[in-house]
Each structure stands twice: as C-alpha cells, then as structure tokens.
Write an enzyme that holds these catalytic residues in place. Structure first.
Site, PDB file in Angstrom:
ATOM      1  N   ASP A 383       0.854  -1.222   0.115  1.00  0.00           N
ATOM      2  CA  ASP A 383       0.192  -0.062   0.022  1.00  0.00           C
ATOM      3  C   ASP A 383       1.008   1.219   0.046  1.00  0.00           C
ATOM      4  O   ASP A 383       2.177   1.225   0.270  1.00  0.00           O
ATOM      5  CB  ASP A 383      -0.955   0.002   1.310  1.00  0.00           C
ATOM      6  N   ASP A 575      -1.793  -1.201   6.150  1.00  0.00           N
ATOM      7  CA  ASP A 575      -1.983  -0.699   7.375  1.00  0.00           C
ATOM      8  C   ASP A 575      -3.573  -0.441   7.795  1.00  0.00           C
ATOM      9  O   ASP A 575      -3.883  -0.329   8.878  1.00  0.00           O
ATOM     10  CB  ASP A 575      -1.343   0.618   7.835  1.00  0.00           C
ATOM     11  N   ASP A 579      -7.262  -2.791   3.842  1.00  0.00           N
ATOM     12  CA  ASP A 579      -6.440  -3.788   3.498  1.00  0.00           C
ATOM     13  C   ASP A 579      -6.393  -5.148   3.975  1.00  0.00           C
ATOM     14  O   ASP A 579      -5.727  -6.025   3.462  1.00  0.00           O
ATOM     15  CB  ASP A 579      -4.852  -3.182   3.833  1.00  0.00           C
TER      16      ASP A 579
END
Length: 681
Positions: A383, A575, A579
């Site tokens: 990410d 995080d 996700d």
C-alpha cells in the site's frame, strides 16, 4: 494483596503474577522443542521454581548445575576406571568388582534415561530416543564393553546440558522481550500520587511517569513534551520525542522529565498486550520443515531399531565366521549414531532463534511457518499511505466556489470527517480546528474506498474522492488527473462545492527498502486507493515500476489474484482496515503495527511495530537466514550420520566414534541454530 489463583481444565494452578505470566509464556514458547523428540521436561526456567508468592528460589544456574553434577560424577568414576584398566591395573580391579564400578559410574547419567524410556513405553510411546540409548548401553554392558556403555550416556548427558544452556539463553531473550509492562503504576488522585496495580487502572485516569520509569498502559501525553525509549516495542534505539496529545504506548520508557499520561486503553487492550499475545503464540504454527522432521523422527526410530536387529541376526545365515557379540556390537554402534536428536532439537531451536532475532528488531512473526513463507517470497505488493509514506497528511490548498460560505462549509466537512479515523480526516481537523458538535449530521455513512456521506440541515453533504462524485452523479468542472496532490472533493446540496489538496511525505527509508528488495531479487508493486497521479509520482520517486491508483478494496484483491495466477508467491504490506482482505489473500500478510488498524494487525502474519518499510527486506532476510541455518543442520546431521551408520554396520567404526559423531553433530547443530540471534540484519 493476595494473588488470584487461576486453574485450567485439568485443575492445575495457572500463573497469576506478571513474573509468572512472563515465565509461563516463555515456557510455552520452548515447550515444543522438548516435545519434538520426547525430551524430558528439564527445568530450564529463568527463575527455577517459585512458591505461591512467585519468589525465586533456585535460578537457571542451579538448574543447569544440577544437570551437570551427575555428568561430572560419572566422568570422574569413568576416568578412574579407565586408568585402572590401562595404566594402573590393580589386581583387585577385575570381575564383579570391575562391573560394579562401571555400573556405579553409569547410574548417575544412565538411570534418568532408562526411567524416561520406561515411562514413555508406559504411555504407549515405545520408540523414543531414550529407548535407543537404553538398548545401546545395556547391550554394551551385556558384551563386556563397560567403558563404552558409560561413555554413551555420559556424552549424551553433556549434550543435554549444552542443549539446556542454549534453550535457557533463548528463553532469556524471550523474557527480555515479554517483560515490558510494569505490574504497578503511579496514578494521580486529587494531585496526589498513589501506587496501584496496573490492571486496576481505568480509562481516563492520569499516570505520573518519573524519568526511567516504564509506562504500563497506552495513553495520551498530557505534558508539553517528553522523550521516550521505544526500543522494546520497535527495536529502534533512537529516543522518540512526543508532544502533548500524542499517543504513548505501554512499554515505552520515560527518559528525562516528569511526565503525565492520560490512560486511553485498558491494561488488557493495550497495543503491547496484543504484541505479547502474538509473541506468546508465535511457535504454535510450525514450519513445514519442522513438522516433517517431527513426523520423520516417529517413523525413523522404529526403523532404526528394526535395522539394528537385522544387523545382529541376518549375518548368522550368511557369514561363516559369525560371532554374535561382534555383530551385536555393530548394531549397538548403529543405534547410538542413529539418534535423531541433532535434527529434532536444532530445527525448532533454529526457527525459535529466527523469531527471537526478528522480535529484537521490531518484527513479529506469528509462527515459524511464516519465516519459511517470507524466505520464499517473490513479489512484495505494498500500500502507499502509511506504508511507504508517513501517512501524516497536511492540507495544502482549499479551493471552493466563491459564492459559498467557506468557513461554514469547512466546519460541516470537519464534523463529517470526525466520523472517520483516516489520516485525511486528521489533516482536516488540524487545518479547520475543533469539531463543532452542534452541526446536525444525520444518516451518516461511509462508502468504502470513496468517502463519507451525510445529511446536514436536510441537504446532502459528500466528502471523498472524485469516484464519490461520480457515484452520486455530481458534475465537476476540473480534471482531477491534472493535479498531483491527493484531492478531497466536496459536494453540498447536490452541487460540486470544490476541493482540498492534501500532501503526504515519503518515509525516509522507503527508497532504501526498494533498493534492498531489488537486491534480494524481489519484485515490487504499489497499490493504493489514492489517485493515480499521486501513486505514480511516489512510485517513480522510489523506483517502483508497477503502480496502480484509484483502487477499491476489491480492486486490490483482484490485482493480487492476478499476480498469484502467475505462480508468484506474494507478500502484501498494508495498514488500513481496507487492506485486511488483501492481507488475508496474500501468501504472507505484513501489517504496519504502529499506525495500522487492529483488523489488519489481526489478519496479518507478520507485524512491523515501528512502521519502517525497511523492516520488510529485513524480515525477508531473517526468513532466508533461518531457513538456510535449518537446512545446514539437516544436511550436516544426515551426512555425518549416514557415513558413520555405514561404517558402524560394516564394523569400521567403534562406539566411541559413534558417540563423538552423535554428540558432536548435535552440539554443532545447536550452536548453528542459536547464532542467528547474534546476526546483524
């Protein structure tokens, strides 16, 4: 205060004090090392035994000494007997007296093993390491090889002592990791300090923290500023200075000023509590190699016993000059060298060392199987926000329609963003100021991957990305792709009202992370819900070739599925709550534990406590080194044992050589397993 005793289903009293909890957790971490080959449950605890009040009465040193003393007595008696046999040769040292002397030398080291063999048989576990040792040594006495019978047990006992020292050292490292929360804290009541049990402190109470003291619960700093040692949580030795209002985690050590912290989470709900739970349960999930060796040992041992019987009996039918005692001796040599302890001890100890080494560097593996998993990773998908960037946004520009009341609209946006924990919301709060709770928000909802919607004064308010505008059919007169910064679009009363630009900064070690991953020949891809121009801008600066933005959670899942369809093993690093699905889908899920959501941390297989992306290649390297050490031990043990087994069966190796080969291989394997804890990554 009396301790509250807790009992398990079997009626055994469980630990109750913090010290007992720590020791019990460390014991659980190492329990499977002893179970792997039926090793007796040696007292390797750091505090020896404790009475009901938890006080130490013996210590690891005395425990090891208690194991060493029988070996020392046996060694002295054996050396005297050998001196009588070969040099002094007293006339009285013959017959039954000689046998009795060697039996006395045998008992201190041999009796515990024979007892364990009988107990194992009583439990239905017939083929154990103890049975092999018992058969070999009793057989040696039966054919008159008394010195060798004693020597087998003596060197086995010395190997046990060395193993215990290695395990105790490993446990000391685990205790250092686990012993991060004080049992008691100082709270302020009517501005007066009072010491209480940490687990009794309530949310909202204020803790007074003196220089050098360790925080027992999560909280928000009330003092203007304070510096903390966070090494226990993050592996980072550099002091971390916090300012008023910032979060302070349990386990942090106050360095130089008297500080006050307002408790924000219960004792059992602190981030450290969750970290400790991860560490305590880390060895429950074992690597495939470890599981295979344990299963192998259970099959291997009865086969070895059968082969030893065949070595003794079969030559009778084919060898003209067959002498029973000679072939029995070869079979006994075969039994001694065949003991699988070098494998079943060093392999779990190797994985345990890898977990410990990672923990010291602020990386938590939830099981040794994930060490193997990361060692084989071919593609890291990450990410952007909070992983490769700081996740600390700041409003750069506010562009609203001139006919609108800017202050009033921003107050409504601020109130709506108060329903979100996204870093963007924090940036807006910092820019606008305190949330006006008088603003009447109704029917508030979050549209995953797009933004927030609510009714304010009977009119619809939308705050999010431009996908949100498209979803609700809001027309806008700008090209979002022409602006590099992250855009927060605003619509009110079904009309486009304008936008805010938000900027995030790239983490200091993000570039180093990509460089190290490239050096490990690991591919990288960046996936983000942020706008494509921002994602591409960050990816280009870091040297990430594959980058995709404007993704919903399901889009991230599909991208990872596409990569896995190419037969590539994938690790995903994230995080946020959004996700969690893709973390669960990947071969190994990695969560940023500092800013990361609880859902992602719970789902992940590996947790990076300090949010430094450079820990990603470090974790992969630890996995690779652990796997390398484990296979070094497997190859070493099999090679040496195979050679000496053949030599022993052929009559070319004596029992002395078998003893030295077996114990030597075990010691080398154990030393090799624990050296990972001294490596620099």
């Amino acid at each position: 205060m009396e301790h509250q005793h807790i009992y398990d289903a079997a009626g055994r009293q469980l630990c109750c004090t913090q010290e007992e909890k720590i020791n019990a957790a460390a014991d659980r971490q190492l329990e499977h090392i002893h179970e792997a080959d039926g090793h007796r449950a040696k007292d390797t605890s750091l505090n020896g035994h404790s009475d009901h009040d938890g006080h130490d009465h013996s210590g690891a040193g005395s425990s090891t000494l208690q194991m060493f003393l029988p070996a020392l007595i046996s060694f002295i008696l054996l050396m005297v007997a050998i001196a009588f046999d070969h040099w002094l040769a007293p006339s009285w040292f013959t017959g039954w007296l000689r046998l009795l002397w060697y039996m006395v030398a045998y008992v201190p080291v041999g009796f515990p093993v024979i007892r364990e063999a009988l107990q194992s048989i009583g439990k239905g576990e017939i083929f154990s390491e103890f049975l092999l040792m018992g058969m070999a040594t009793i057989g040696a006495f039966a054919i008159g090889e008394y010195p060798e019978g004693v020597a087998v047990m003596l060197f086995y006992a010395l190997g046990e002592v060395c193993q215990t020292l290695a395990v105790t050292r490993a446990k000391a490292n685990i205790k250092t990791l686990l012993d991060q929360r004080p049992d008691e804290v100082t709270i302020l009541e009517n501005n007066q300090p009072r010491t209480v049990k940490a687990e009794k402190v309530n949310i909202g109470q204020v803790i007074q923290l003196k220089p050098g003291e360790k925080l027992g619960l999560d909280g928000a700093l009330l003092s203007e500023s304070a510096s903390f040692n966070t090494a226990a949580l993050t592996g980072e030795s550099k002091p971390d200075t916090k300012t008023k209002g910032e979060t302070i985690w349990a386990g942090m050590i106050n360095l130089n000023t008297l500080a006050q912290v307002k408790v924000t989470a219960a004792y059992t709900d602190s981030k450290l509590s969750k970290i400790l739970a991860l560490v305590q349960n880390a060895t429950a999930q074992k690597a495939p190699t470890e599981l295979f060796i344990r299963k192998f040992a259970k099959i291997y041992t009865p086969i070895v016993v059968l082969l030893a019987l065949l070595i003794t009996i079969v030559p009778y039918f084919f060898v003209d000059s067959y002498v029973f005692s000679q072939w029995l001796y070869r079979a006994l040599v075969f039994l001694v060298i065949s003991c699988p302890c070098a494998l079943v001890i060093s392999i779990p100890l190797g994985y345990f060392g890898g977990i410990g080494a990672a923990s010291k560097n602020g990386i938590l593996f939830k099981g040794s199987n994930f060490l193997d998993g990361l060692a084989n990773i071919q593609h890291v998908v990450m990410d952007k926000t909070g992983t490769m960037t700081e996740g600390v946004f700041k409003v750069q520009e506010v562009v609203l329609k001139p006919e609108l009341n800017k202050d009033e609209l921003l107050k409504m946006v601020n109130a709506l963003e108060g329903q979100s924990t996204h870093p963007v919301a924090t940036a807006i709060h910092q820019y606008v100021g305190e949330i006006d709770h008088a603003i009447p928000l109704e029917n508030t909802e979050e549209i995953a991957g797009q933004g927030l919607r609510a009714m304010v004064n009977g009119k619809e308010l939308l705050v999010g990305n431009f996908k949100l505008m498209d979803t609700f059919g809001i027309r806008y007169d700008i090209d979002p792709t022409s602006i590099v910064y992250t855009l927060i679009a605003i619509a009110y009363d079904r009309r486009f009202a304008g936008y805010l630009t938000i900027a995030d900064s790239i983490k200091e070690d993000a570039q180093l992370t990509i460089t190290k991953l490239n050096a490990l020949q690991v591919k990288t891809t960046m996936l983000s819900g942020d706008k494509s121009t921002v994602v591409k801008f960050v990816a280009d600066k870091l040297g990430i070739r594959n980058a995709f933005g404007d993704l919903l959670p399901e889009d991230k899942v599909n991208k990872v599925k596409d990569i896995k369809a190419k037969n590539e093993t994938v690790a995903f690093v994230g995080d946020g709550v959004n996700d969690a699905p893709v973390v669960a889908l990947s071969n190994v899920g990695i969560a940023m534990g500092g800013l990361g959501s609880d859902a992602t941390i719970e789902t992940a297989d590996v947790v990076i406590q300090d949010d430094q992306p450079s820990k990603i290649p470090m974790a992969i390297n630890i996995g690779k080194q652990t796997k390398k050490i484990v296979w070094q031990n497997i190859i070493l043990a099999f090679t040496v044992k195979a050679i000496v087994l053949v030599l022993g069966a052929g009559g070319l190796a004596t029992m002395w050589e078998a003893v030295f080969a077996d114990v030597g291989v075990a010691l080398l394997a154990i030393l090799n397993a624990v050296r990972i804890q001294q490596m620099k990554f």
